[in-house]
Design a protein around this motif. Structure first.
Motif, short mmCIF file in Angstrom:
data_model
loop_
_atom_site.label_atom_id
_atom_site.label_comp_id
_atom_site.label_asym_id
_atom_site.label_seq_id
_atom_site.Cartn_x
_atom_site.Cartn_y
_atom_site.Cartn_z
N ARG A 41 -8.33 6.30 -2.29
CA ARG A 41 -8.91 5.09 -3.18
C ARG A 41 -8.08 3.89 -2.70
NH1 ARG A 41 -9.81 8.80 -7.99
NH2 ARG A 41 -11.80 9.55 -7.64
N ILE A 42 -6.70 4.03 -2.64
CA ILE A 42 -5.87 2.84 -1.98
C ILE A 42 -5.82 2.61 -0.40
CG2 ILE A 42 -3.42 2.32 -2.24
CD1 ILE A 42 -2.92 4.14 -4.62
N HIS A 43 -5.68 3.72 0.23
CA HIS A 43 -5.56 3.69 1.71
C HIS A 43 -6.89 4.42 2.04
CE1 HIS A 43 -3.93 3.91 5.67
NE2 HIS A 43 -3.73 5.39 5.51
N ARG A 66 0.32 1.63 8.62
CA ARG A 66 0.53 0.57 9.60
C ARG A 66 -0.60 0.96 10.74
NH1 ARG A 66 5.19 1.06 10.68
NH2 ARG A 66 6.06 -0.21 8.96
N ALA A 67 -0.77 2.19 10.97
CA ALA A 67 -1.43 2.87 12.02
C ALA A 67 -2.96 2.84 11.69
CB ALA A 67 -0.86 4.02 12.75
N GLY A 68 -3.27 2.51 10.34
CA GLY A 68 -4.60 2.83 9.91
C GLY A 68 -4.89 4.18 9.99
N VAL A 89 0.81 -1.16 0.02
CA VAL A 89 -0.13 0.12 -0.01
C VAL A 89 0.84 1.32 -0.07
CG1 VAL A 89 -1.67 1.40 1.25
CG2 VAL A 89 -2.12 -1.00 1.06
N SER A 90 1.93 1.37 0.86
CA SER A 90 2.78 2.43 0.86
C SER A 90 3.54 2.67 -0.38
CB SER A 90 3.91 2.26 1.90
OG SER A 90 3.32 2.07 3.31
#
Length: 390
Positions: free
Chosen positions: A119-121, A72-74, A33-34
Motif C-alpha cells: 500500500r506504501i510501495h 529506488r529500483a522500483g 517511502v523506506s
C-alpha cells in the motif's frame, strides 16, 4: 474433549505485485517511502533490551539502506526470515510434528505485512521463509523425514491460503544444483565445512561477547527442554546440550551465510530478539509470554476474547480444550472458567518479581499475571556458572 472446526476464512487475496520500474523515485521520496516501510515493522520488533523505548526508523540504518535499494529500483522489497525449522520433539510443548494453527497464523501475519508494504510501495514485498530444520536436525534430534514433512506442509498451507507473497527456501533448494541428491548428512557437512565459524572462534566469542553468550544459553535451554527421555543424569544432559548448542549456532551462522549468497541485498529478519541497529531485525510472529517463544516450540491458544497466544502444550491444555482441524490437532480454545480467572487476575496491578538470575529477560505467565525476571547478560566469565537458563 476434542472439538473440530472448519477452516478459517482466508482474508488475503492473490498478490498483484507490480514489475520493477527502475529509477522512478527521487532521493527524498525514496527515503520517505523506506522509512514508512520500516515503520510498519517496528510494532513487531522482537528485542530483550529492557531499556528499549519507542524507536523510529532512524535507529535501523542498515535495514533502511537495504529497503531503499529496492524502493529506488522500483522493485519488490525482499525480506529473508530464517526459521520455521521443524516442531520441537518435546510433546509437552507441541501438538505434533506438522505445522498447526501457530504456523498458520504466523504465515498470515507475514503475508499481511507484505500486503501493507504494497500500500506504501506499489511493487510490494515478499518474504522468503528460509526453513533451517535440515541444517541442524541431527543436533536437535529431529529426523529428516519429519523435517521434510514440516517444510512440505508449510508450502501446502501457503498455497491453500493463497499467501502469494510468501515462499519457502530450504536445504533442498540451496544445494540442489551443486550437490544433487546427496543425503542430508553430506549436505549438512558441506554447509558446515564451507560456511560455519570454527568451534574455537565461537567459544572465544561466547567468552567475550554478551549477546553471543545470551544466545548460547538460550539454545542450551531449548536443547535441555527438548531432550525428553535422556538416559543419563541432569548434569550429563546439560554438558551434552552445551556442546550441541555450539553446533547449532555454528550451523545457524553457516545457513545465514548461504542465504546471503542466494538472496543478496535482501532485508534480513530474525525470529530471535535483536537490538536496534543490528544487522538482523528481530520480528515477533505472534503474542507470547516471552521474547523467545515461537510457533514450533509451543501450541496456539485462542482466548475467550478471540485473541491468540502461544504457550507450551501442557500449559495450554490446562487452560482450554484441544481442537482438531483436517483430522489432526490444531490448537486450544480457552475454557470460560479459565477466562474469568484470567480476567480477575488481570484486574490486579501486575506484580513483578526479580529473580537473582542475570542472563536474559524472560516473561512467565501464571493465571494471566506476568512474573518477570531480569536476565540481562552478565560478564563472559559467567559462562560456566549456569549452562542454561532453563
Amino acid at each position: 474433549m476434542q472439538l473440530t472446526t472448519a477452516p478459517d476464512p482466508v482474508s488475503t487475496t492473490p498478490s498483484t505485485t507490480a514489475p520493477a520500474i527502475p529509477g522512478t523515485t527521487s532521493p527524498g521520496t525514496t527515503a520517505a517511502v523506506s522509512a514508512s516501510i520500516l515503520n510498519l515493522l517496528l510494532p513487531h520488533h522482537r528485542t530483550t533490551d529492557p531499556h528499549s523505548g519507542p524507536l523510529d526508523a532512524s535507529a535501523f540504518p542498515g535495514q533502511l539502506r537495504r529497503i531503499a535499494a529496492f524502493v529506488r529500483a522500483g522493485a519488490p522489497v525482499v525480506l529473508t526470515l530464517p526459521g520455521f525449522p521443524c516442531k520441537s520433539p518435546n510433546p509437552a510443548k507441541v501438538l505434533g510434528h506438522l505445522p498447526d494453527q501457530g504456523e498458520r497464523l504466523s504465515l498470515r501475519f507475514l503475508d499481511s505485512l507484505c500486503r501493507d508494504i504494497g500500500r506504501i510501495h506499489p511493487p510490494g514485498a515478499r518474504i522468503v521463509i528460509c526453513s533451517d530444520g535440515h541444517v541442524f536436525g541431527d543436533l536437535v534430534r529431529v529426523p529428516d523425514h519429519h523435517i521434510d514433512a514440516y517444510a512440505d506442509e508449510l508450502r501446502t498451507l501457503i498455497a491453500a491460503s493463497r499467501l502469494d507473497r510468501l515462499s519457502v527456501f530450504d536445504l533442498r533448494d540451496a544445494l540442489r544444483d551443486s550437490l544433487g541428491d546427496l543425503p542430508y548428512e553430506a549436505r549438512r557437512a558441506h554447509v558446515h565445512d564451507h560456511y560455519a565459524p570454527s568451534l574455537d572462534a565461537l567459544r572465544a566469542e561466547v567468552r567475550t561477547d554478551a549477546r553471543t553468550l545470551a544466545l548460547y544459553r538460550g539454545v542450551t535451554r531449548f536443547l535441555v527442554e527438548d531432550s525428553a527421555g535422556f538416559p543419563g543424569t541432569r548434569s550429563a544432559l546439560q554438558r551434552e546440550c552445551r556442546l550441541r548448542a555450539y553446533g547449532v549456532i555454528q550451523r545457524s551462522r553457516a545457513w545465514g551465510a548461504l542465504i546471503a549468497e542466494h538472496h543478496p541485498g535482501a532485508v534480513r529478519l530474525s525470529i530471535h530478539p535483536q537490538p536496534a541497529g543490528a544487522a538482523k531485525f528481530g520480528i515477533r510472529l505472534l503474542d507470547a509470554p516471552d521474547a523467545w517463544t515461537t510457533p514450533w516450540h509451543s501450541s496456539a491458544l485462542r482466548r475467550a476474547d478471540g485473541t491468540w497466544t502461544l504457550l507450551p502444550r501442557a500449559a495450554a491444555a490446562r487452560l482450554g480444550r484441544e481442537v482438531h482441524r483436517d483430522g489432526r490437532p490444531s490448537h486450544f480454545e480457552q475454557h470460560e472458567q479459565a477466562d474469568r480467572s484470567d480476567r480477575s487476575d488481570r484486574s490486579d496491578p501486575p506484580r513483578e518479581r526479580i529473580a537473582p538470575d542475570p542472563y536474559l529477560t524472560v516473561r512467565h505467565w501464571t493465571s494471566g499475571r506476568p512474573r518477570t525476571r531480569d536476565t540481562r547478560t552478565p560478564s563472559a566469565s559467567a559462562e560456566s556458572s549456569r549452562g542454561s537458563w532453563a
